[in-house]
Scaffold this motif. Structure first.
Motif, PDB file in Angstrom:
ATOM      1  N   ILE A  15       0.820  -1.147   0.387  1.00 31.04           N
ATOM      2  CA  ILE A  15      -0.078   0.007   0.075  1.00 31.04           C
ATOM      3  C   ILE A  15       0.825   1.600  -0.341  1.00 31.04           C
ATOM      4  O   ILE A  15       1.594   1.342   0.358  1.00 31.04           O
ATOM      5  CB  ILE A  15      -1.357   0.319   1.468  1.00 31.04           C
ATOM      6  CG1 ILE A  15      -1.927  -0.944   1.791  1.00 31.04           C
ATOM      7  CG2 ILE A  15      -1.904   1.152   1.273  1.00 31.04           C
ATOM      8  CD1 ILE A  15      -3.201  -1.938   2.978  1.00 31.04           C
ATOM      9  N   PHE A  16       0.752   1.845  -0.897  1.00 35.81           N
ATOM     10  CA  PHE A  16       1.351   4.039  -1.176  1.00 35.81           C
ATOM     11  C   PHE A  16       0.824   4.873  -0.580  1.00 35.81           C
ATOM     12  O   PHE A  16      -0.387   4.879  -1.248  1.00 35.81           O
ATOM     13  CB  PHE A  16       2.164   3.272  -2.341  1.00 35.81           C
ATOM     14  CG  PHE A  16       3.068   2.548  -3.009  1.00 35.81           C
ATOM     15  CD1 PHE A  16       4.274   2.456  -2.238  1.00 35.81           C
ATOM     16  CD2 PHE A  16       2.119   1.142  -3.359  1.00 35.81           C
ATOM     17  CE1 PHE A  16       5.100   1.637  -2.498  1.00 35.81           C
ATOM     18  CE2 PHE A  16       3.322  -0.176  -3.546  1.00 35.81           C
ATOM     19  CZ  PHE A  16       4.829   0.273  -2.841  1.00 35.81           C
ATOM     20  N   GLY A  31       2.022   0.675   4.034  1.00 34.46           N
ATOM     21  CA  GLY A  31       1.134  -0.795   4.425  1.00 34.46           C
ATOM     22  C   GLY A  31       1.280  -1.808   3.271  1.00 34.46           C
ATOM     23  O   GLY A  31       1.915  -1.810   3.277  1.00 34.46           O
ATOM     24  N   ALA A  32       0.334  -2.743   3.988  1.00 37.34           N
ATOM     25  CA  ALA A  32       0.762  -4.087   3.344  1.00 37.34           C
ATOM     26  C   ALA A  32      -0.658  -4.699   3.098  1.00 37.34           C
ATOM     27  O   ALA A  32      -1.651  -4.585   3.773  1.00 37.34           O
ATOM     28  CB  ALA A  32       1.825  -5.139   3.642  1.00 37.34           C
ATOM     29  N   VAL A  46      -3.304  -3.557   6.274  1.00 37.23           N
ATOM     30  CA  VAL A  46      -2.965  -2.752   7.306  1.00 37.23           C
ATOM     31  C   VAL A  46      -1.899  -1.888   6.816  1.00 37.23           C
ATOM     32  O   VAL A  46      -1.805  -2.356   6.399  1.00 37.23           O
ATOM     33  CB  VAL A  46      -1.708  -4.226   8.229  1.00 37.23           C
ATOM     34  CG1 VAL A  46      -1.193  -3.687   9.315  1.00 37.23           C
ATOM     35  CG2 VAL A  46      -2.241  -5.756   8.409  1.00 37.23           C
ATOM     36  N   PHE A  47      -1.916  -0.684   7.830  1.00 40.48           N
ATOM     37  CA  PHE A  47      -1.601   0.261   7.457  1.00 40.48           C
ATOM     38  C   PHE A  47      -0.275   0.478   9.250  1.00 40.48           C
ATOM     39  O   PHE A  47      -1.155   0.180   9.913  1.00 40.48           O
ATOM     40  CB  PHE A  47      -2.959   1.710   6.871  1.00 40.48           C
ATOM     41  CG  PHE A  47      -3.858   1.617   6.523  1.00 40.48           C
ATOM     42  CD1 PHE A  47      -2.892   2.189   4.933  1.00 40.48           C
ATOM     43  CD2 PHE A  47      -4.534   1.001   6.191  1.00 40.48           C
ATOM     44  CE1 PHE A  47      -3.210   2.417   3.967  1.00 40.48           C
ATOM     45  CE2 PHE A  47      -5.451   0.772   5.296  1.00 40.48           C
ATOM     46  CZ  PHE A  47      -4.872   1.650   3.912  1.00 40.48           C
ATOM     47  N   ASP A  48       1.032   1.006   8.324  1.00 36.18           N
ATOM     48  CA  ASP A  48       1.922   1.551   9.236  1.00 36.18           C
ATOM     49  C   ASP A  48       1.146   2.970   9.419  1.00 36.18           C
ATOM     50  O   ASP A  48       1.846   3.520  10.435  1.00 36.18           O
ATOM     51  CB  ASP A  48       3.052   1.238   8.766  1.00 36.18           C
ATOM     52  CG  ASP A  48       3.076  -0.272   8.514  1.00 36.18           C
ATOM     53  OD1 ASP A  48       2.574  -1.089   9.393  1.00 36.18           O
ATOM     54  OD2 ASP A  48       3.800  -0.706   7.262  1.00 36.18           O
ATOM     55  N   ALA A  49       0.976   3.825   8.086  1.00 30.24           N
ATOM     56  CA  ALA A  49       0.750   5.170   8.443  1.00 30.24           C
ATOM     57  C   ALA A  49      -1.136   5.310   8.123  1.00 30.24           C
ATOM     58  O   ALA A  49      -1.425   4.755   7.154  1.00 30.24           O
ATOM     59  CB  ALA A  49       1.930   5.957   7.915  1.00 30.24           C
ATOM     60  N   ARG A  55      -3.174  10.437  -2.195  1.00 28.39           N
ATOM     61  CA  ARG A  55      -3.829   8.824  -2.574  1.00 28.39           C
ATOM     62  C   ARG A  55      -3.745   7.942  -2.253  1.00 28.39           C
ATOM     63  O   ARG A  55      -2.475   7.442  -1.837  1.00 28.39           O
ATOM     64  CB  ARG A  55      -4.298   8.846  -4.119  1.00 28.39           C
ATOM     65  CG  ARG A  55      -3.435   8.931  -5.192  1.00 28.39           C
ATOM     66  CD  ARG A  55      -3.686   9.054  -6.505  1.00 28.39           C
ATOM     67  NE  ARG A  55      -3.058   8.595  -7.748  1.00 28.39           N
ATOM     68  CZ  ARG A  55      -1.573   9.353  -7.967  1.00 28.39           C
ATOM     69  NH1 ARG A  55      -1.916  10.827  -7.392  1.00 28.39           N
ATOM     70  NH2 ARG A  55      -0.624   9.070  -9.127  1.00 28.39           N
ATOM     71  N   ILE A  56      -4.440   7.125  -2.257  1.00 22.82           N
ATOM     72  CA  ILE A  56      -3.919   5.171  -1.558  1.00 22.82           C
ATOM     73  C   ILE A  56      -3.764   4.447  -3.331  1.00 22.82           C
ATOM     74  O   ILE A  56      -4.605   4.321  -3.537  1.00 22.82           O
ATOM     75  CB  ILE A  56      -4.517   4.746  -0.552  1.00 22.82           C
ATOM     76  CG1 ILE A  56      -4.303   5.838   0.869  1.00 22.82           C
ATOM     77  CG2 ILE A  56      -4.524   3.724  -0.278  1.00 22.82           C
ATOM     78  CD1 ILE A  56      -5.301   5.563   1.488  1.00 22.82           C
ATOM     79  N   VAL A  57      -2.443   3.877  -3.067  1.00 25.81           N
ATOM     80  CA  VAL A  57      -2.427   3.188  -4.352  1.00 25.81           C
ATOM     81  C   VAL A  57      -2.405   1.229  -3.255  1.00 25.81           C
ATOM     82  O   VAL A  57      -1.101   1.145  -2.730  1.00 25.81           O
ATOM     83  CB  VAL A  57      -1.393   3.880  -5.555  1.00 25.81           C
ATOM     84  CG1 VAL A  57      -1.511   2.063  -6.437  1.00 25.81           C
ATOM     85  CG2 VAL A  57      -1.983   5.095  -5.888  1.00 25.81           C
ATOM     86  N   VAL A  58      -2.684   0.371  -4.056  1.00 33.56           N
ATOM     87  CA  VAL A  58      -2.478  -0.736  -3.609  1.00 33.56           C
ATOM     88  C   VAL A  58      -1.938  -1.677  -4.578  1.00 33.56           C
ATOM     89  O   VAL A  58      -3.021  -1.704  -5.983  1.00 33.56           O
ATOM     90  CB  VAL A  58      -3.843  -1.447  -3.082  1.00 33.56           C
ATOM     91  CG1 VAL A  58      -3.630  -3.119  -2.714  1.00 33.56           C
ATOM     92  CG2 VAL A  58      -4.439  -0.292  -1.832  1.00 33.56           C
TER      93      VAL A  58
END
Length: 73
Positions: A15-16, A31-32, A46-49, A55-58
């Motif tokens: 996750i970026f 995250g992952a 699961v987010f580390d932050a 934006r969020i990109v998986v």
């Protein structure tokens, strides 16, 4: 017999947080994710932050880097 120890699985996705556009974009791993085993129709994330901007990109983890440290877009 029931197993008491959970099987450790490596993440299937990273996750970026992406800030900016095009060549000027910054990709920050936050995250992952793991695909659901039974039907593959969902994911556990699961987010580390928690990003508050951008934006969020998986993205799928490339086979050559199963640790999830790939920062390619």
């Amino acid at each position: 017999m029931i197993k008491n120890t959970p099987e450790k699985r490596l993440p299937t996705h990273s996750i970026f947080q992406v800030i900016g556009e095009g060549d000027n974009a910054r990709w920050i791993r936050v995250g992952a994710g793991w695909s659901h085993r039974k039907d593959g129709k969902g994911m556990n994330l699961v987010f580390d932050a928690y990003p508050v901007v951008g934006r969020i990109v998986v993205r799928e983890v490339p086979p050559a880097e199963p640790s999830g440290n790939a920062a390619t877009n």
